[in-house]
Motif scaffolding. Structure first.
Motif, mmCIF file in Angstrom:
data_model
loop_
_atom_site.group_PDB
_atom_site.id
_atom_site.type_symbol
_atom_site.label_atom_id
_atom_site.label_comp_id
_atom_site.label_asym_id
_atom_site.label_seq_id
_atom_site.Cartn_x
_atom_site.Cartn_y
_atom_site.Cartn_z
ATOM 1 N N LYS A 73 1.065 -1.399 0.121
ATOM 2 C CA LYS A 73 -0.150 0.463 0.007
ATOM 3 C C LYS A 73 0.747 1.649 -0.299
ATOM 4 O O LYS A 73 0.842 1.893 -1.073
ATOM 5 N N ALA A 74 2.073 1.106 0.831
ATOM 6 C CA ALA A 74 2.456 2.642 0.854
ATOM 7 C C ALA A 74 3.364 2.360 -0.751
ATOM 8 O O ALA A 74 3.748 3.849 -0.607
ATOM 9 N N ALA A 112 0.570 5.837 5.171
ATOM 10 C CA ALA A 112 1.487 4.514 4.739
ATOM 11 C C ALA A 112 2.668 4.381 4.760
ATOM 12 O O ALA A 112 3.147 3.419 5.233
ATOM 13 N N LEU A 113 3.855 5.371 4.573
ATOM 14 C CA LEU A 113 4.889 5.141 4.594
ATOM 15 C C LEU A 113 5.293 4.768 5.881
ATOM 16 O O LEU A 113 5.610 4.025 6.311
ATOM 17 N N ASN A 114 4.355 5.725 7.490
ATOM 18 C CA ASN A 114 4.466 5.442 8.601
ATOM 19 C C ASN A 114 4.849 4.355 9.106
ATOM 20 O O ASN A 114 5.159 3.569 9.877
ATOM 21 N N ILE A 129 17.860 1.735 2.907
ATOM 22 C CA ILE A 129 17.072 0.876 1.913
ATOM 23 C C ILE A 129 15.256 0.749 2.635
ATOM 24 O O ILE A 129 15.176 0.425 3.052
ATOM 25 N N VAL A 130 14.389 1.854 1.859
ATOM 26 C CA VAL A 130 12.852 1.721 2.542
ATOM 27 C C VAL A 130 12.285 0.693 2.498
ATOM 28 O O VAL A 130 12.038 0.245 3.020
ATOM 29 N N PHE A 131 11.785 0.427 0.723
ATOM 30 C CA PHE A 131 11.021 -0.851 0.486
ATOM 31 C C PHE A 131 11.882 -2.077 0.198
ATOM 32 O O PHE A 131 12.753 -2.570 -0.716
ATOM 33 N N LEU A 132 11.657 -2.610 1.370
ATOM 34 C CA LEU A 132 11.980 -4.271 1.148
ATOM 35 C C LEU A 132 11.391 -5.560 1.410
ATOM 36 O O LEU A 132 9.919 -5.715 1.498
#
Length: 299
Positions: free
Chosen positions: A137-138, A189-191, A210-213
């Motif tokens: 979703k983020a 959504a990110l938090n 890295i944000v998205f793993l």
């Protein structure tokens, strides 16, 4: 002079001097490989420093006969011009054979866009009860909220998030950085995802920023994001052929249709030229037509 040696030197030039991404360098390399194939298929092999304008025109005719569309031909010619610019800079040739070469005329294809309802339906199709729901979703919220390229999103760093002032710093093509606003919905959504990431993910060494793993703790691939969006589109019965880039097109289109300044959108998208952004001004033709019909005195 050997073609493979020249192509290797060209790739090094693009990496060290032009600071292009690995994907861009590979794309340029493939374009010059096509020229090499053409040159080596001639009765007498044409070496890279022996190519003249007539050879390049014959090459363009050759790729056209192969059925390559004008936009692809234009991209190849752009690569060839860059290649011979490199050869000239390195004193490997005394004159640029591509200088007078004209690329094929191409019409700009209007990008596919999603409606606001389409966007909401795609994001709403994500199952938040699943382990990767918060992350997915983020990602979609950020693609639409910030107009990111898929590679910009997969390479996004936590240290470049300035959520307190509602901005993120993005590294785009040619390692150029830009600041992009981020919406409240995307921040929320990110938090949520960052909390989940911290509690439930074993992060591999070197991937801490890295944000998205992935579930394995490493950064996601572009292919993964493509497949995710394709599956979501199928799940809601969306017939349009979409990709992560469709979210970027929709971001720009919705902004401009809402009255946003073209140069502001150019800055947010990270476009080098305003003409690249101007394609989005042609998308709302029905509205323009109805406006003329309604208000122009000669209608």
């Amino acid at each position: 002079m050997d073609w493979r040696w020249a192509i290797k030197g060209f790739k090094n030039y693009l990496k060290l001097e032009k600071s292009l991404s690995a994907n861009s360098i590979e794309a340029y390399g493939r374009d010059i490989e096509k020229l090499r194939q053409f040159a080596e298929a001639q009765p007498v092999t044409i070496k890279p420093n022996m190519v003249i304008l007539a050879n390049l025109r014959s090459f363009l005719q050759w790729v056209n006969e192969l059925g390559m569309i004008p936009s692809s031909q234009a991209r190849i010619m752009s690569g060839i011009k860059a290649f011979y610019k490199y050869m000239l800079i390195e004193d490997l040739i005394s004159a640029d054979p591509s200088e007078l070469l004209e690329s094929p005329k191409i019409q700009r294809k209007l990008p596919d866009t999603l409606s606001y309802d389409d966007i909401n339906n795609l994001i709403g199709a994500i199952d938040l009860s699943k382990p990767d729901g918060a992350r997915n979703k983020a990602m979609l919220e950020m693609l639409y909220s910030c107009g990111l390229r898929v590679s910009e999103m997969t390479e996004l760093k936590i240290s470049n998030l300035y959520l307190d002032i509602e901005f993120i710093k993005v590294t785009g093509k040619g390692n150029k950085e830009r600041l992009v606003p981020i919406s409240n919905a995307a921040i929320k959504a990110l938090n949520f995802w960052l909390t989940d990431r911290k509690l439930n993910y074993a992060i591999k060494k070197g991937e801490e920023d890295i944000v998205f793993l992935s579930r394995r703790g490493s950064r996601l691939t572009r292919v993964f994001v493509f497949m995710l969006i394709k599956k979501l589109a199928q799940s809601i019965g969306l017939k349009k052929k979409i990709s992560p880039h469709t979210f970027r097109h929709s971001f720009a289109t919705h902004l401009i249709e809402g009255g946003a300044d073209l140069r502001a959108v150019q800055e947010m998208l990270g476009h080098e030229s305003i003409t690249t952004t101007e394609i989005y001004t042609h998308l709302d033709r029905d509205y323009l037509k109805s406006t003329i019909i309604q208000y122009h005195p000669r209608s």
